[in-house]
Design an enzyme around this catalytic site. Structure first.
Site, PDB file in Angstrom:
ATOM      1  N   ILE A 125       7.850   6.832  17.056  1.00 56.69           N
ATOM      2  CA  ILE A 125       7.554   7.596  15.826  1.00 56.69           C
ATOM      3  C   ILE A 125       6.290   8.447  15.984  1.00 56.69           C
ATOM      4  CG2 ILE A 125       7.233   7.459  13.304  1.00 56.69           C
ATOM      5  CD1 ILE A 125       9.871   6.162  14.139  1.00 56.69           C
ATOM      6  N   ARG A 165      -4.762  10.761   4.409  1.00 57.94           N
ATOM      7  CA  ARG A 165      -3.668  11.745   4.531  1.00 57.94           C
ATOM      8  C   ARG A 165      -2.652  11.600   3.401  1.00 57.94           C
ATOM      9  NH1 ARG A 165      -0.346  12.765   7.496  1.00 57.94           N
ATOM     10  NH2 ARG A 165      -0.883  14.691   8.528  1.00 57.94           N
ATOM     11  N   ASP A 168       4.684   0.513  12.032  1.00 60.07           N
ATOM     12  CA  ASP A 168       3.485  -0.120  11.479  1.00 60.07           C
ATOM     13  C   ASP A 168       3.340  -1.585  11.909  1.00 60.07           C
ATOM     14  OD1 ASP A 168       2.865   2.246  10.275  1.00 60.07           O
ATOM     15  OD2 ASP A 168       3.572   1.680   8.280  1.00 60.07           O
ATOM     16  N   LYS A 204       0.840  -1.213   0.000  1.00 58.29           N
ATOM     17  CA  LYS A 204       0.000   0.000   0.000  1.00 58.29           C
ATOM     18  C   LYS A 204       0.862   1.244   0.000  1.00 58.29           C
ATOM     19  CE  LYS A 204      -1.710   1.587   4.084  1.00 58.29           C
ATOM     20  NZ  LYS A 204      -1.379   2.986   4.428  1.00 58.29           N
ATOM     21  N   ASN A 205       1.836   1.271   0.921  1.00 59.22           N
ATOM     22  CA  ASN A 205       2.598   2.507   1.101  1.00 59.22           C
ATOM     23  C   ASN A 205       3.622   2.749  -0.012  1.00 59.22           C
ATOM     24  OD1 ASN A 205       1.099   3.048   3.303  1.00 59.22           O
ATOM     25  ND2 ASN A 205       2.651   2.495   4.822  1.00 59.22           N
ATOM     26  N   CYS A 245      -4.443  12.553  12.790  1.00 60.26           N
ATOM     27  CA  CYS A 245      -5.277  11.341  12.697  1.00 60.26           C
ATOM     28  C   CYS A 245      -5.180  10.590  14.016  1.00 60.26           C
ATOM     29  CB  CYS A 245      -4.891  10.487  11.501  1.00 60.26           C
ATOM     30  SG  CYS A 245      -3.388   9.555  11.705  1.00 60.26           S
ATOM     31  N   ARG A 253      -8.614  -0.421   4.433  1.00 64.11           N
ATOM     32  CA  ARG A 253      -7.730   0.600   3.848  1.00 64.11           C
ATOM     33  C   ARG A 253      -6.387  -0.001   3.463  1.00 64.11           C
ATOM     34  NH1 ARG A 253      -7.468   6.203   6.891  1.00 64.11           N
ATOM     35  NH2 ARG A 253      -6.106   6.418   5.105  1.00 64.11           N
ATOM     36  N   ARG A 270       0.853  14.409  13.121  1.00 63.63           N
ATOM     37  CA  ARG A 270       1.364  14.222  11.771  1.00 63.63           C
ATOM     38  C   ARG A 270       1.428  15.524  10.950  1.00 63.63           C
ATOM     39  NH1 ARG A 270      -1.043   8.698   9.490  1.00 63.63           N
ATOM     40  NH2 ARG A 270       0.929   8.751   8.382  1.00 63.63           N
TER      41      ARG A 270
HETATM   42  N1  EPU Z   1       6.798  14.491  10.806  1.00 59.53           N
HETATM   43  C1  EPU Z   1       6.965  15.815  11.145  1.00 59.53           C
HETATM   44  N2  EPU Z   1       6.907  16.736  10.150  1.00 59.53           N
HETATM   45  C2  EPU Z   1       6.703  16.387   8.854  1.00 59.53           C
HETATM   46  C3  EPU Z   1       6.562  15.041   8.520  1.00 59.53           C
HETATM   47  C4  EPU Z   1       6.600  14.103   9.520  1.00 59.53           C
HETATM   48  O1  EPU Z   1       7.157  16.156  12.305  1.00 59.53           O
HETATM   49  O2  EPU Z   1       6.652  17.292   8.001  1.00 59.53           O
HETATM   50  C5  EPU Z   1       6.865  13.473  11.871  1.00 59.53           C
HETATM   51  C6  EPU Z   1       5.526  12.712  12.015  1.00 59.53           C
HETATM   52  O3  EPU Z   1       4.616  13.411  12.817  1.00 59.53           O
HETATM   53  C7  EPU Z   1       5.986  11.402  12.618  1.00 59.53           C
HETATM   54  C8  EPU Z   1       7.356  11.183  11.973  1.00 59.53           C
HETATM   55  O4  EPU Z   1       7.767  12.454  11.487  1.00 59.53           O
HETATM   56  O5  EPU Z   1       6.127  11.576  13.999  1.00 59.53           O
HETATM   57  C9  EPU Z   1       7.391  10.206  10.825  1.00 59.53           C
HETATM   58  O6  EPU Z   1       6.377  10.534   9.898  1.00 59.53           O
HETATM   59  P1  EPU Z   1       6.488  10.201   8.326  1.00 59.53           P
HETATM   60  O7  EPU Z   1       6.420  11.490   7.569  1.00 59.53           O
HETATM   61  O8  EPU Z   1       7.660   9.327   8.096  1.00 59.53           O
HETATM   62  O9  EPU Z   1       5.168   9.387   8.087  1.00 59.53           O
HETATM   63  P2  EPU Z   1       4.212   9.423   6.822  1.00 59.53           P
HETATM   64  O10 EPU Z   1       5.006   9.603   5.593  1.00 59.53           O
HETATM   65  O11 EPU Z   1       3.098  10.350   7.089  1.00 59.53           O
HETATM   66  C10 EPU Z   1       4.357   6.858   6.310  1.00 59.53           C
HETATM   67  C11 EPU Z   1       3.389   5.714   6.196  1.00 59.53           C
HETATM   68  C12 EPU Z   1       2.851   5.364   7.577  1.00 59.53           C
HETATM   69  C13 EPU Z   1       4.038   4.977   8.467  1.00 59.53           C
HETATM   70  C14 EPU Z   1       5.040   6.126   8.516  1.00 59.53           C
HETATM   71  C15 EPU Z   1       6.305   5.799   9.311  1.00 59.53           C
HETATM   72  C16 EPU Z   1       2.485   6.040   3.984  1.00 59.53           C
HETATM   73  C17 EPU Z   1       1.317   6.383   3.132  1.00 59.53           C
HETATM   74  N3  EPU Z   1       2.300   6.092   5.307  1.00 59.53           N
HETATM   75  O12 EPU Z   1       3.615   7.953   6.846  1.00 59.53           O
HETATM   76  O13 EPU Z   1       2.000   4.235   7.403  1.00 59.53           O
HETATM   77  O14 EPU Z   1       3.600   4.698   9.767  1.00 59.53           O
HETATM   78  O15 EPU Z   1       5.434   6.483   7.164  1.00 59.53           O
HETATM   79  O16 EPU Z   1       6.922   4.692   8.778  1.00 59.53           O
HETATM   80  O17 EPU Z   1       3.534   5.698   3.485  1.00 59.53           O
HETATM   81  C18 EPU Z   1       0.248   2.768   7.926  1.00 59.53           C
HETATM   82  O18 EPU Z   1       0.453   2.196   6.845  1.00 59.53           O
HETATM   83  O19 EPU Z   1      -0.497   2.276   8.815  1.00 59.53           O
HETATM   84  C19 EPU Z   1       0.900   4.045   8.201  1.00 59.53           C
HETATM   85  C20 EPU Z   1       0.480   4.879   9.144  1.00 59.53           C
END
Ligand code: EPU
Length: 424
Positions: A328, A93, A306, A22-23, A117, A398, A122
Site C-alpha cells: 500500500i 493529513r 496498519d 481513530k480512523n 509523510c 496520535r 500519499r
Molecule cells: N492514493 C493515491 N491517490 C489518492 C489517494 C491515495 O495514489 O488520491 C494511494 C496512497 O498513496 C496509498 C494508497 O492509495 O498508496 C492508499 O491510500 P488511502 O487513500 O487508502 O489512505 P488514507 O485514506 O490516506 C487511511 C488511514 C491510514 C491507512 C490507509 C490504508 C485514516 C485517517 N488513515 O489513509 O491509516 O494506512 O487508509 O488503509 O483513515 C494509520 O492509522 O496509521 C494510517 C496511516
C-alpha cells in the site's frame, strides 16, 4: 518530549478494553460540517489526532467539547469558514477529510494541500478527480486546493487505486449532490462503512457500503444525529500481537472480531489459539514460540497495512523464516532498521522484508518514525531481554489511547518518562 521505558519479558495476562477507532472517528467528526447542527459522537478515543480535528472544526467556526469521558459534542451551526490552514493540515493529513464535507455543506473548500509523510508520498489526486467528476472546479494555488461546487451533481467516480480517504470525501460530497453517484473500486474498510452509517442516520441515501461499488442518491437536506464510533480494529490487532510476542493469554473486550479476521487468521497460523465471541476475543499462545508466517498487505478485507509493522515485530522472534510484503505505501519499512538494533535478522528486498526469527531480542534505545512503527517497537520491547527505550512516542499518542496504562494492566513493565535528550 516523552519516551517509553520497557522492561521486557513479562507474559501479558488479563483483560483489555478496546477504544473507539481513530480512523473512523476522524471522518465522522468531519461529517458534522456537512449539515449545520448539534451532534453527540460517542466512543471517541482521546487522541492527539482527534484533538487536531476538533481544533480544525473550531477554526472553521464550529465548537467541540467533551461532554463525558468518550463523547464529543460538536456544534457546527456557525461553520462559515471554508479554509483549512497549512498549520493544521501539516500536523495531520486526515485534515483533508474536511474537503468533502465543506464542499457538501458550504459548496466551497480551500484546504492546504497535504505533503507526504514518513510512510509515503500519499497524493490526493483521486480525491480531486472524484470531486471534479461531481462538477466541482478544482484549482491548486499557493499550496492550497481550491474547490468550488456551484453545480454539485451526481456522477460515476472510478478510483484506479482503492483509497479510504478518497472514498470518504466523495461519499460526503455525493450525499447532497443532485442526482445519483456511483463510486467504483470504493474502499471497503469498516471505517468507510461507519461513515456511510452515520450519513444514513443523517438522512443520506447510500447502498453498497462495504462492497467495491457504492451507490448514492443525493438528498436535498440532512439532519444532525448522534452516533457511536466503532471499536478500533488496529488497536485490537496490536494487542493480539503483543499477546503473541509475550506468549501471553489475554481477553480483548469491546472489539468486533469480524473486522480483524485477516489478522486473527495469520495469528492462528502462527500458533495462537483464538476464540471469538460477539464482542470478545480470547487469545492464548500457551507459552509457545510463534511460528513464522508470510504476510502481504492488501486493502480490506486483506491484511491491513496498519498492522504490518506490528506483525513483523512478532516474526522477529518466530520459529522459521517469513516474508512481509507491503503493497500500500512505498516507504513503510522504517521500523526495520530499529528492530535490527534489537537483534532482529531482517533483509529488505524491494517492498518485502525477509525475517529470520531469532530466539530472543535484546533491549535497546530505538526511535519511533510513525504511529504503527512505534507500536511495533513497543511490542518488540515487551519481549526483549533487558530494557528498551522508545523515543519520539508523540507518534503513539496520535493513535493509541492510554497504551501504556492498558499494557500495564496486562502485566507489562512499561513507563512513560521525559526524554531529556530530545528537548520538549
Ligand atoms: N492514493 C493515491 N491517490 C489518492 C489517494 C491515495 O495514489 O488520491 C494511494 C496512497 O498513496 C496509498 C494508497 O492509495 O498508496 C492508499 O491510500 P488511502 O487513500 O487508502 O489512505 P488514507 O485514506 O490516506 C487511511 C488511514 C491510514 C491507512 C490507509 C490504508 C485514516 C485517517 N488513515 O489513509 O491509516 O494506512 O487508509 O488503509 O483513515 C494509520 O492509522 O496509521 C494510517 C496511516
Amino acid at each position: 518530549m516523552d519516551k517509553f521505558v520497557i522492561e521486557g519479558g513479562e507474559r501479558l495476562k488479563g483483560t483489555v478494553r478496546i477504544s473507539g477507532s481513530k480512523n473512523a472517528a476522524l471522518p465522522l467528526l468531519a461529517a458534522t460540517i456537512l449539515h449545520k447542527g448539534v451532534y453527540n459522537i460517542g466512543n471517541v478515543p482521546r487522541l492527539r489526532d482527534v484533538t487536531t480535528m476538533a481544533r480544525l472544526i473550531g477554526v472553521l467556526g464550529g465548537s467541540v467539547e467533551w461532554v463525558n469521558d468518550q463523547t464529543l459534542r460538536v456544534d457546527s451551526r456557525n461553520v462559515e469558514n471554508y479554509i483549512a490552514p497549512y498549520e493544521l493540515v501539516k500536523e495531520m493529513r486526515a485534515s483533508v477529510l474536511v474537503l468533502g464535507s465543506l464542499v457538501g455543506g458550504l459548496r466551497k473548500a480551500t484546504v492546504s494541500y497535504p505533503g507526504g509523510c514518513a510512510i509515503g508520498e500519499r497524493p490526493i489526486n483521486l480525491h480531486l478527480k472524484g470531486l471534479s467528476a461531481l462538477g466541482c472546479e478544482v484549482k491548486i494555488r499557493e499550496g492550497y486546493v481550491d474547490v468550488v461546487a456551484k453545480n454539485l451533481r451526481g456522477s460515476k467516480v472510478y478510483f484506479d487505486t482503492t483509497t479510504v480517504g478518497g472514498t470518504e470525501n466523495i461519499l460526503m460530497a455525493a450525499v447532497v449532490a443532485k442526482g445519483e453517484t456511483t463510486i467504483y473500486n470504493a474502499a471497503r474498510e469498516p471505517e468507510v462503512v461507519d461513515l456511510a452509517c452515520m450519513l444514513k442516520r443523517m438522512g443520506a441515501k447510500i447502498e453498497g457500503e462495504g462492497t467495491g461499488v457504492i451507490r448514492i442518491k443525493g438528498v436535498d437536506s440532512l439532519t444532525p444525529c448522534d452516533y457511536e464510533v466503532i471499536p478500533d480494529r488496529i488497536e485490537t490487532g496490536t494487542f493480539l500481537v503483543a499477546c503473541g510476542i509475550t506468549r501471553g493469554n489475554i481477553t480483548i473486550e469491546g472489539c468486533i472480531p469480524s473486522h480483524v479476521k485477516a489478522v486473527t487468521d495469520k495469528l492462528k497460523e502462527a500458533g495462537m489459539d483464538i476464540v471469538e465471541d460477539q464482542n470478545t476475543i480470547k487469545a492464548s499462545m500457551f507459552n509457545k514460540r510463534p511460528i513464522s508466517v508470510d504476510v502481504k498487505t492488501i486493502p480490506y478485507p486483506g491484511f491491513p497495512t496498519d498492522m504490518q509493522a506490528q506483525i513483523m515485530a512478532l516474526m522477529t522472534i518466530a520459529k522459521g523464516v517469513s516474508a512481509t510484503t507491503e503493497t500500500i505505501f512505498e516507504n513503510r519499512m522504517m521500523h526495520v532498521a530499529e528492530l535490527r538494533r534489537m537483534g532482529a535478522d531482517i533483509k529488505v528486498i524491494g517492498n518485502t522484508a525477509i525475517v529470520k526469527g531469532v530466539k530472543v531480542l535484546s533491549g535497546a534505545k530505538v526511535m519511533a518514525s510513525d504511529l504503527r512503527a512505534s507500536a511495533s517497537l513497543i511490542i518488540a520491547g515487551l519481549a526483549a531481554y533487558g530494557i528498551t527505550e522508545v523515543s519520539r512516542i508523540y507518534h503513539v499518542d496520535r493513535g493509541y489511547e492510554s497504551i501504556e496504562k492498558k499494557l500495564r494492566e496486562l502485566g507489562a513493565k512499561i513507563v512513560r518518562r521525559k526524554d531529556e535528550n530530545m528537548g520538549s
